[in-house]
Write a protein that holds these residues in place. Structure first.
Motif, PDB file in Angstrom:
ATOM      1  N   GLU A 105       0.888  -1.308  -0.059  1.00  0.00           N
ATOM      2  CA  GLU A 105       0.076   0.107  -0.146  1.00  0.00           C
ATOM      3  C   GLU A 105       0.874   1.196  -0.026  1.00  0.00           C
ATOM      4  OE1 GLU A 105      -2.933  -0.027   2.985  1.00  0.00           O
ATOM      5  OE2 GLU A 105      -3.774  -2.032   2.605  1.00  0.00           O
ATOM      6  N   ASP A 106       1.991   1.227  -0.446  1.00  0.00           N
ATOM      7  CA  ASP A 106       2.954   2.323  -0.673  1.00  0.00           C
ATOM      8  C   ASP A 106       2.241   3.370  -1.553  1.00  0.00           C
ATOM      9  OD1 ASP A 106       6.198   1.535   0.120  1.00  0.00           O
ATOM     10  OD2 ASP A 106       4.519   0.062   0.016  1.00  0.00           O
ATOM     11  N   HIS A 107       1.746   3.063  -2.354  1.00  0.00           N
ATOM     12  CA  HIS A 107       1.148   3.846  -3.228  1.00  0.00           C
ATOM     13  C   HIS A 107       0.026   4.872  -2.898  1.00  0.00           C
ATOM     14  CE1 HIS A 107      -1.447   0.365  -3.725  1.00  0.00           C
ATOM     15  NE2 HIS A 107      -2.456   1.141  -4.165  1.00  0.00           N
ATOM     16  N   VAL A 108      -0.653   4.062  -1.782  1.00  0.00           N
ATOM     17  CA  VAL A 108      -1.904   4.628  -1.018  1.00  0.00           C
ATOM     18  C   VAL A 108      -1.062   5.914  -0.192  1.00  0.00           C
ATOM     19  CG1 VAL A 108      -3.936   4.497   0.457  1.00  0.00           C
ATOM     20  CG2 VAL A 108      -3.313   2.787  -1.150  1.00  0.00           C
ATOM     21  N   LEU A 109      -0.066   5.472   0.457  1.00  0.00           N
ATOM     22  CA  LEU A 109       0.445   6.573   1.495  1.00  0.00           C
ATOM     23  C   LEU A 109       0.937   7.620   0.642  1.00  0.00           C
ATOM     24  CD1 LEU A 109       1.938   4.589   4.211  1.00  0.00           C
ATOM     25  CD2 LEU A 109      -0.510   5.815   4.102  1.00  0.00           C
ATOM     26  N   VAL A 110       1.545   7.254  -0.532  1.00  0.00           N
ATOM     27  CA  VAL A 110       2.313   8.495  -1.190  1.00  0.00           C
ATOM     28  C   VAL A 110       1.315   9.542  -1.917  1.00  0.00           C
ATOM     29  CG1 VAL A 110       3.679   8.926  -3.521  1.00  0.00           C
ATOM     30  CG2 VAL A 110       4.258   7.023  -1.985  1.00  0.00           C
ATOM     31  N   ARG A 111       0.235   8.792  -2.308  1.00  0.00           N
ATOM     32  CA  ARG A 111      -0.897   9.849  -2.635  1.00  0.00           C
ATOM     33  C   ARG A 111      -1.317  10.558  -1.618  1.00  0.00           C
ATOM     34  NH1 ARG A 111      -3.359   9.860  -7.460  1.00  0.00           N
ATOM     35  NH2 ARG A 111      -2.377   8.042  -8.077  1.00  0.00           N
ATOM     36  N   ARG A 112      -1.532  10.120  -0.537  1.00  0.00           N
ATOM     37  CA  ARG A 112      -1.929  11.148   0.450  1.00  0.00           C
ATOM     38  C   ARG A 112      -0.969  11.923   0.832  1.00  0.00           C
ATOM     39  NH1 ARG A 112      -3.797   6.427   5.094  1.00  0.00           N
ATOM     40  NH2 ARG A 112      -5.549   5.596   3.992  1.00  0.00           N
TER      41      ARG A 112
END
Length: 200
Positions: A105-112
């Motif tokens: 879920e790295d991409h989720v946090l990066v988007r945040r």
């Protein structure tokens, strides 16, 4: 030595990052969810003691830090500080990417990180402070969570802050029960969980 509660010291930060990851999946170990082990704490632990170290407290024994509470006295002011001082470097280091499809879920946090935007909320008028708290399993059930929240609440009261809020994942039913035991009450219910508040 026996565990003690004390104010934050900069040498605690690495341990706080590790604890944030080990408790980051609704209270459980989130290591398997992130290729970059620092991302979660970049959002929910790291900026607080940098912005205002006087509102971070830790529990530690001779093996190291067991848990912490981080907070801010004024959420809108903190959001502005993040935008000016915290997010720019992280946005440069972590470009937005697509879901790799591997369960991480790295991409989720990066988007945040890229889309984080503080927005006016009437809740901030009555409960301007907010917190995050994490304890390793071996420190749970011993009263440290209550004592950490009390330490933060005392520090906030000394600054004249009137109230405190936090968000809790709906899956973390143990945390919700804990917060209600120490005096928080449910103010809002969301599809992801609940916002709880505490009058100071």
């Amino acid at each position: 030595m026996a565990a003690v509660l004390r104010p934050y010291h900069p040498s605690d930060l690495a341990a706080m990052y590790r604890i944030c990851l080990l408790t980051g999946a609704a209270g459980g170990d989130a290591t398997h969810l992130y290729r970059n082990p620092d991302l979660l704490a970049h959002l929910y632990a790291g900026p607080y003691p940098v912005a205002d170290p006087g509102l971070t407290f830790v529990v530690a024994d001779d093996e190291g830090v067991l848990g912490y509470v981080v907070g801010t006295a004024d959420t809108p002011t903190f959001d502005a500080w993040l935008e000016a001082h915290w997010w720019p470097t992280l946005r440069a280091q972590h470009p937005v990417g697509e879901d790799p499809g591997d369960g991480t879920e790295d991409h989720v946090l990066v988007r945040r990180i890229h889309e984080w935007a503080g927005s006016p909320d009437e809740l901030d008028d009555r409960y301007p402070a907010h917190l995050h708290i994490d304890l390793l399993p071996r420190a749970q059930g011993q009263g440290w969570g209550r004592r950490l929240i009390e330490a933060l609440a005392d520090a906030l009261r000394a600054r004249g802050v009137t109230g405190l809020h936090l968000g809790v994942d709906a899956r973390n039913t143990g945390a919700i029960a804990f917060y209600e035991r120490v005096g928080f009450r449910r103010e809002r219910t969301h599809d992801w969980g609940a916002t709880l508040v505490l009058d100071l």
